[in-house]
Write a protein that holds these residues in place. Structure first.
Motif, mmCIF file in Angstrom:
data_model
loop_
_atom_site.group_PDB
_atom_site.id
_atom_site.type_symbol
_atom_site.label_atom_id
_atom_site.label_comp_id
_atom_site.label_asym_id
_atom_site.label_seq_id
_atom_site.Cartn_x
_atom_site.Cartn_y
_atom_site.Cartn_z
ATOM 1 N N ILE A 116 15.562 54.673 27.367
ATOM 2 C CA ILE A 116 15.661 55.598 26.233
ATOM 3 C C ILE A 116 15.634 54.775 24.950
ATOM 4 N N GLY A 117 14.474 54.728 24.323
ATOM 5 C CA GLY A 117 14.286 53.890 23.145
ATOM 6 C C GLY A 117 13.844 52.484 23.515
ATOM 7 N N LYS A 118 13.208 52.337 24.667
ATOM 8 C CA LYS A 118 12.805 51.006 25.130
ATOM 9 C C LYS A 118 11.982 50.287 24.075
ATOM 10 N N LYS A 119 12.271 49.006 23.900
ATOM 11 C CA LYS A 119 11.587 48.185 22.894
ATOM 12 C C LYS A 119 11.258 46.841 23.522
ATOM 13 N N GLY A 120 9.981 46.523 23.637
ATOM 14 C CA GLY A 120 9.602 45.255 24.237
ATOM 15 C C GLY A 120 9.856 45.252 25.734
ATOM 16 N N ARG A 121 10.067 44.067 26.278
ATOM 17 C CA ARG A 121 10.207 43.904 27.727
ATOM 18 C C ARG A 121 11.518 44.482 28.248
ATOM 19 N N ILE A 122 12.645 44.125 27.626
ATOM 20 C CA ILE A 122 13.942 44.611 28.107
ATOM 21 C C ILE A 122 14.808 45.160 26.979
ATOM 22 N N GLY A 123 14.270 45.191 25.761
ATOM 23 C CA GLY A 123 15.069 45.601 24.615
ATOM 24 C C GLY A 123 15.169 47.107 24.454
ATOM 25 N N VAL A 124 15.990 47.525 23.479
ATOM 26 C CA VAL A 124 16.227 48.944 23.204
ATOM 27 C C VAL A 124 16.376 49.153 21.702
ATOM 28 N N GLU A 125 15.788 50.229 21.188
ATOM 29 C CA GLU A 125 16.027 50.650 19.804
ATOM 30 C C GLU A 125 16.467 52.110 19.843
ATOM 31 N N ARG A 126 17.761 52.319 19.698
ATOM 32 C CA ARG A 126 18.344 53.660 19.791
ATOM 33 C C ARG A 126 19.322 53.817 18.621
ATOM 34 N N ILE A 127 18.761 54.182 17.490
ATOM 35 C CA ILE A 127 19.524 54.246 16.247
ATOM 36 C C ILE A 127 20.440 55.478 16.255
ATOM 37 N N ALA A 128 21.616 55.327 15.688
ATOM 38 C CA ALA A 128 22.589 56.413 15.681
ATOM 39 C C ALA A 128 22.012 57.693 15.090
ATOM 40 N N LEU A 129 22.233 58.813 15.791
ATOM 41 C CA LEU A 129 21.861 60.165 15.371
ATOM 42 C C LEU A 129 20.344 60.386 15.351
ATOM 43 N N SER A 130 19.608 59.522 16.043
ATOM 44 C CA SER A 130 18.170 59.694 16.202
ATOM 45 C C SER A 130 17.895 60.552 17.437
ATOM 46 N N LYS A 131 16.623 60.884 17.665
ATOM 47 C CA LYS A 131 16.263 61.658 18.862
ATOM 48 C C LYS A 131 16.552 60.857 20.129
ATOM 49 N N GLU A 132 16.440 59.522 20.044
ATOM 50 C CA GLU A 132 16.777 58.686 21.193
ATOM 51 C C GLU A 132 18.281 58.713 21.465
ATOM 52 N N ASP A 133 19.068 58.697 20.396
ATOM 53 C CA ASP A 133 20.520 58.789 20.548
ATOM 54 C C ASP A 133 20.883 60.133 21.178
ATOM 55 N N LYS A 134 20.233 61.191 20.752
ATOM 56 C CA LYS A 134 20.479 62.518 21.335
ATOM 57 C C LYS A 134 20.158 62.511 22.832
ATOM 58 N N GLU A 135 19.040 61.911 23.199
ATOM 59 C CA GLU A 135 18.647 61.877 24.606
ATOM 60 C C GLU A 135 19.683 61.131 25.447
ATOM 61 N N ALA A 136 20.164 59.995 24.918
ATOM 62 C CA ALA A 136 21.181 59.229 25.645
ATOM 63 C C ALA A 136 22.490 60.007 25.728
ATOM 64 N N ARG A 137 22.862 60.667 24.644
ATOM 65 C CA ARG A 137 24.075 61.481 24.626
ATOM 66 C C ARG A 137 23.987 62.633 25.630
ATOM 67 N N ASP A 138 22.836 63.284 25.655
ATOM 68 C CA ASP A 138 22.656 64.405 26.578
ATOM 69 C C ASP A 138 22.809 63.940 28.025
ATOM 70 N N LEU A 139 22.244 62.775 28.331
ATOM 71 C CA LEU A 139 22.364 62.232 29.677
ATOM 72 C C LEU A 139 23.824 61.903 29.998
ATOM 73 N N LEU A 140 24.521 61.281 29.039
ATOM 74 C CA LEU A 140 25.920 60.930 29.263
ATOM 75 C C LEU A 140 26.764 62.187 29.467
ATOM 76 N N LYS A 141 26.519 63.206 28.657
ATOM 77 C CA LYS A 141 27.283 64.450 28.791
ATOM 78 C C LYS A 141 27.093 65.059 30.183
ATOM 79 N N THR A 142 25.854 65.038 30.663
ATOM 80 C CA THR A 142 25.577 65.547 32.009
ATOM 81 C C THR A 142 26.291 64.716 33.063
ATOM 82 N N GLN A 143 26.229 63.391 32.915
ATOM 83 C CA GLN A 143 26.872 62.516 33.889
ATOM 84 C C GLN A 143 28.392 62.646 33.853
#
Length: 409
Positions: free
Chosen positions: A18-45
């Motif tokens: 979620i927000g993959k950047k490069g080979r193993i990196g991540v760009e998931r800025i606070a309150l972005s659509k990527e942050d929402k996606e990660a939050r939604d997954l966490l809430k479900t889990q």
């Protein structure tokens, strides 16, 4: 009892997509659509793991697991947001190791004496909204919620924390801090090279150094680079260069216990053949000694004022962050040390050079941190990496420490 390492590592990898950047990196800025996606997954889990999910007015997520008693929960967690071009471990490790802790207790049908709370704090990194460690800052009652919600995005002044929380669906109703904690543990990567270089399994974090952030704008006059004599120039760029030199040398003085950094500089109009009209730059000052921290800020401000006055320029100054050093309670650090020793792992008692949510929570409840090694000390970088066995060790120490604090009757 140990955590399921494979399940944890697979979940870390899942979030890293979620927000993959490069080979193993991540760009998931606070309150972005990527942050929402990660939050939604966490809430479900969280829900699937039997947790009662609460979201406060700043978007902090708290998943509660009932205990035998009705007391305050033992809390643990971190954050899911990253810096620009960041890594998969910074923040997410603490949240997902906490989720794995819950899964492990469920697998083994264990009910703790005290309730437990898994926490994902909003905007720890502070790269788009100030201040950093925002969610824990407000949760601990150290900032005014109404003012924080008005904080504008650096990249778009028309967007605020409040508007972005609403747009991603995480503007909750609960007041931050409404759920009181018995204590708080944060598992995190070291973000430095010490543990790896000394071949130590776990860092028992005793304190977090203080951080001062300041933004300056030196204002001069734009003019032609070829026709304007030096004696006539009001060169904001040259003035800022003198400041950068002073700041860099300040931390390099013999036996200095202060770190000083100019992290960003922007000239305007920013053309090759124009004397800069303005130079905007940031100052980061850190120390484990608050007296030295204040002295460094005072010395640097005095130098900047002298440069501006001597060059006949103007200065604007904005204080962004003022966090003093925090020492964690001995009982909390000892609980991590005991957990580490019980697992046969090596440890080092050490400070944290970076700011963390546990630093803010320390004024709200007894808190501490657990560090695992970072390969080559790299962090805030897409190449950030920690070995799988270190991730497993850290999660097991977190489990042992939390069980020791919460009790299993």
């Amino acid at each position: 009892m140990k955590i399921n390492a494979q399940r944890l590592l697979e979940n870390l990898d899942r979030y890293a997509q979620i927000g993959k950047k490069g080979r193993i990196g991540v760009e998931r800025i606070a309150l972005s659509k990527e942050d929402k996606e990660a939050r939604d997954l966490l809430k479900t889990q969280m829900t699937d793991a039997g947790l009662e999910v609460h979201i406060d007015q700043l978007g902090n997520m708290i998943g509660l697991r009932k205990g035998k008693s009705e007391g305050k929960p033992v809390a643990f967690g971190s954050h899911l947001d990253t810096v620009y071009s960041g890594g998969r471990y910074d923040g997410a490790l603490g949240v997902l190791a906490g989720l794995e802790l819950i899964h492990t207790l469920n697998d083994n049908h264990i009910e703790t004496d005290k309730p437990l709370a898994l926490v994902n704090f909003t905007n720890e990194e502070g790269v788009r909204f100030a201040p950093d460690m925002m969610g824990s800052h407000v949760y601990a009652g150290k900032a005014d919620l109404s003012e924080i919600l008005k904080s504008s995005a650096y990249d778009d002044p028309n967007e605020t924390v409040g508007s972005c929380l609403k747009s991603i669906g995480y503007a909750g109703k609960m007041k931050p801090g409404a759920i009181e904690f018995d204590s708080f543990y944060e598992l995190h990567i070291e973000q430095g090279p010490v543990l790896e270089l000394e071949q130590i399994n776990i860092g028992v974090v005793e304190l977090v150094q203080g951080i001062y952030w300041t933004r300056y704008v030196i204002k001069g006059e734009a003019n032609h680079a070829g026709t304007t004599p030096l004696y006539y120039r009001k060169d904001a760029g040259f003035a800022s260069a003198k400041v950068q030199q002073f700041v860099g040398e300040y931390a390099r003085k013999r036996d200095s216990r202060v770190l000083t950094t100019v992290g960003s500089v922007k000239f305007s109009p920013g053309a090759i053949n124009i004397v800069p009209e303005s130079a905007a730059f940031t100052l980061d000052v850190r120390s484990t000694d608050e007296t030295l921290l204040k002295e460094a800020q005072k010395d640097i401000d005095a130098y900047i004022n002298d440069v501006v006055a001597s060059d006949k320029l103007l200065l604007e100054r904005e204080e962004m962050v003022r966090f003093g050093p925090v020492r964690f309670p001995l009982a909390m650090t000892d609980s991590v040390q005991h957990a580490t020793k019980s697992l046969g792992l090596t440890y080092k008692r050490m400070p944290s050079g970076a700011g963390h949510d546990a630093q803010m929570m320390a004024s709200f409840c007894p808190s501490t941190m657990i560090f695992i090694p970072s390969v080559k000390g790299i962090s805030h970088n897409v190449e950030e990496y920690s070995h799988d066995h270190d991730v497993e060790n850290g999660a097991n120490v977190l489990l042992a420490a939390v069980l020791g604090k919460s009790g299993i009757g």
